[in-house]
Design an enzyme around this catalytic site. Structure first.
Site, PDB file in Angstrom:
ATOM      1  N   ALA A 285       0.819  -1.186   0.095  1.00  0.00           N
ATOM      2  CA  ALA A 285      -0.053   0.018  -0.028  1.00  0.00           C
ATOM      3  C   ALA A 285       0.818   1.303   0.046  1.00  0.00           C
ATOM      4  CB  ALA A 285      -1.056  -0.076   1.199  1.00  0.00           C
ATOM      5  N   ASN A 286       2.286   1.089  -0.283  1.00  0.00           N
ATOM      6  CA  ASN A 286       3.101   2.391  -0.035  1.00  0.00           C
ATOM      7  C   ASN A 286       3.018   2.873  -1.432  1.00  0.00           C
ATOM      8  OD1 ASN A 286       4.588  -0.262  -0.371  1.00  0.00           O
ATOM      9  ND2 ASN A 286       6.269   1.075  -0.878  1.00  0.00           N
TER      10      ASN A 286
ATOM     11  N   LYS B  97      -3.420   9.227   7.506  1.00  0.00           N
ATOM     12  CA  LYS B  97      -3.487   9.996   8.922  1.00  0.00           C
ATOM     13  C   LYS B  97      -4.287   9.048   9.854  1.00  0.00           C
ATOM     14  CE  LYS B  97      -3.507  14.027   5.887  1.00  0.00           C
ATOM     15  NZ  LYS B  97      -4.209  15.115   5.304  1.00  0.00           N
TER      16      LYS B  97
ATOM     17  N   ASN C  96      -2.686  -7.171  -3.076  1.00  0.00           N
ATOM     18  CA  ASN C  96      -2.278  -6.093  -4.211  1.00  0.00           C
ATOM     19  C   ASN C  96      -0.589  -6.361  -4.445  1.00  0.00           C
ATOM     20  OD1 ASN C  96      -1.895  -3.412  -5.902  1.00  0.00           O
ATOM     21  ND2 ASN C  96      -0.358  -3.276  -4.278  1.00  0.00           N
TER      22      ASN C  96
ATOM     23  N   SER D 268      -3.776  -9.497 -13.524  1.00  0.00           N
ATOM     24  CA  SER D 268      -3.205  -8.956 -14.490  1.00  0.00           C
ATOM     25  C   SER D 268      -3.726  -9.263 -15.915  1.00  0.00           C
ATOM     26  CB  SER D 268      -1.669  -8.874 -14.721  1.00  0.00           C
ATOM     27  OG  SER D 268      -1.243  -8.328 -15.916  1.00  0.00           O
TER      28      SER D 268
ATOM     29  N   ASN E 165       2.992 -12.691 -22.518  1.00  0.00           N
ATOM     30  CA  ASN E 165       3.756 -11.402 -22.919  1.00  0.00           C
ATOM     31  C   ASN E 165       5.272 -12.111 -23.166  1.00  0.00           C
ATOM     32  OD1 ASN E 165       4.216  -8.871 -23.666  1.00  0.00           O
ATOM     33  ND2 ASN E 165       5.072  -8.294 -21.436  1.00  0.00           N
TER      34      ASN E 165
ATOM     35  N   TYR F 139       5.654 -14.186 -14.418  1.00  0.00           N
ATOM     36  CA  TYR F 139       4.574 -13.331 -14.125  1.00  0.00           C
ATOM     37  C   TYR F 139       3.184 -13.751 -14.499  1.00  0.00           C
ATOM     38  CZ  TYR F 139       2.086  -9.145 -13.179  1.00  0.00           C
ATOM     39  OH  TYR F 139       1.308  -7.974 -12.921  1.00  0.00           O
TER      40      TYR F 139
ATOM     41  N   ALA G 240       2.395 -16.832 -15.403  1.00  0.00           N
ATOM     42  CA  ALA G 240       1.990 -18.037 -14.757  1.00  0.00           C
ATOM     43  C   ALA G 240       1.523 -17.911 -13.143  1.00  0.00           C
ATOM     44  CB  ALA G 240       3.326 -18.941 -14.411  1.00  0.00           C
TER      45      ALA G 240
ATOM     46  N   ILE H 231      -1.897   0.373 -16.796  1.00  0.00           N
ATOM     47  CA  ILE H 231      -2.302   1.451 -16.017  1.00  0.00           C
ATOM     48  C   ILE H 231      -1.217   2.494 -15.940  1.00  0.00           C
ATOM     49  CG2 ILE H 231      -3.151   2.014 -13.701  1.00  0.00           C
ATOM     50  CD1 ILE H 231      -5.267   0.127 -15.430  1.00  0.00           C
TER      51      ILE H 231
END
Length: 245
Positions: A13-14, A51, A87, A139, A146, A152, A154, A185
């Site tokens: 999440a950074n 926050k 994620n 993805s 690709n 990736y 797999a 994206i």
């Protein structure tokens, strides 16, 4: 620290998609976000933008023992987990002929095995509470392939089977399990593409533009809402027409 707000755990999440999703959820004011990062620097970034709406926690998602300790902390201080968003992911791109075993194993460990570890760490609690949402960022590459990304693709396609099976297991318990499969994206990575590289990618996208982090985060927000309670075992494709199942 226990709260009546929903508790969401978001890995990675950074920055990038994870950061955008975490911000979107925290802005609803009825979700407390627990964002993970592999570094203290990443945790500081998470704490800064969340926050009072959540915290950043340092976590190696490939380490089952570390996950157990972290989730024990979460349950002790927040009481439960209502939402898990897987994620975090990595790339180690090389043509298979040049790919080292370490390149293969590291991608499979982070992009596939960690989702098993993280999902297992929350489902018992979700079953107890008779509700929960598990969402994983996949993805388009899993579905079209690709060059240079056998590891990736797999891992990401393996997640599809994992989520369909897990959705069947958890549906009777009131828990939904879905994936979002983004196309290209607009992130920090795409900002570094040359015009020639960007034009090459755009030629494969019927909508002739990149997707945005906001578009992915809004779909995530929908999938964790009560409006999506009857949706499970699905892969939501968001790629501007690049792939149409």
């Amino acid at each position: 620290m226990k709260t009546t707000k929903k508790i969401a755990v978001i890995t990675g999440a950074n920055r990038g998609l994870g950061k955008g999703i975490a911000e979107e959820l925290s802005n609803t004011n009825n979700i407390t976000v627990i964002g993970t990062s592999t570094s203290q620097k990443g945790c500081k970034i998470i704490n800064k933008y969340l926050k009072n709406n959540g915290i950043g926690i340092k976590l190696d998602i490939t380490n089952p023992n570390e996950i157990t300790k972290t989730m024990d902390f979460v349950y002790k201080n927040f009481g439960r987990v209502d939402i898990l968003i897987n994620n975090a992911g990595i790339i180690r791109d090389k043509l298979l002929i040049n790919m080292k075993t370490q390149d293969w194993n590291s991608v499979l460990n982070v992009n596939l095995n960690s989702i098993f570890y993280m999902s297992k760490s929350v489902i018992r609690n979700m079953i107890k509470n008779k509700q929960g949402k598990i969402i994983t960022i996949g993805s388009v590459i899993a579905h079209i392939g690709n060059c240079g990304q056998t590891n990736y693709s797999a891992a990401k396609l393996g997640l599809v089977g994992f989520h369909k099976s897990l959705a069947l297991e958890l549906a009777p318990k009131g828990i939904t399990v879905n994936m979002i499969a983004p196309g290209l994206i607009k992130t920090g990575m795409t900002n570094n593409l040359s015009q020639k590289q960007l034009s090459k990618y755009l030629s494969k996208i019927p909508m002739k533009r990149l997707g945005t982090i906001k578009e992915i985060s809004k779909i995530t927000l929908f999938l964790i809402s009560n409006d999506a309670n009857y949706i499970t075992g699905q892969v939501i494709h968001v790629n501007g027409g690049m792939y149409m199942p």
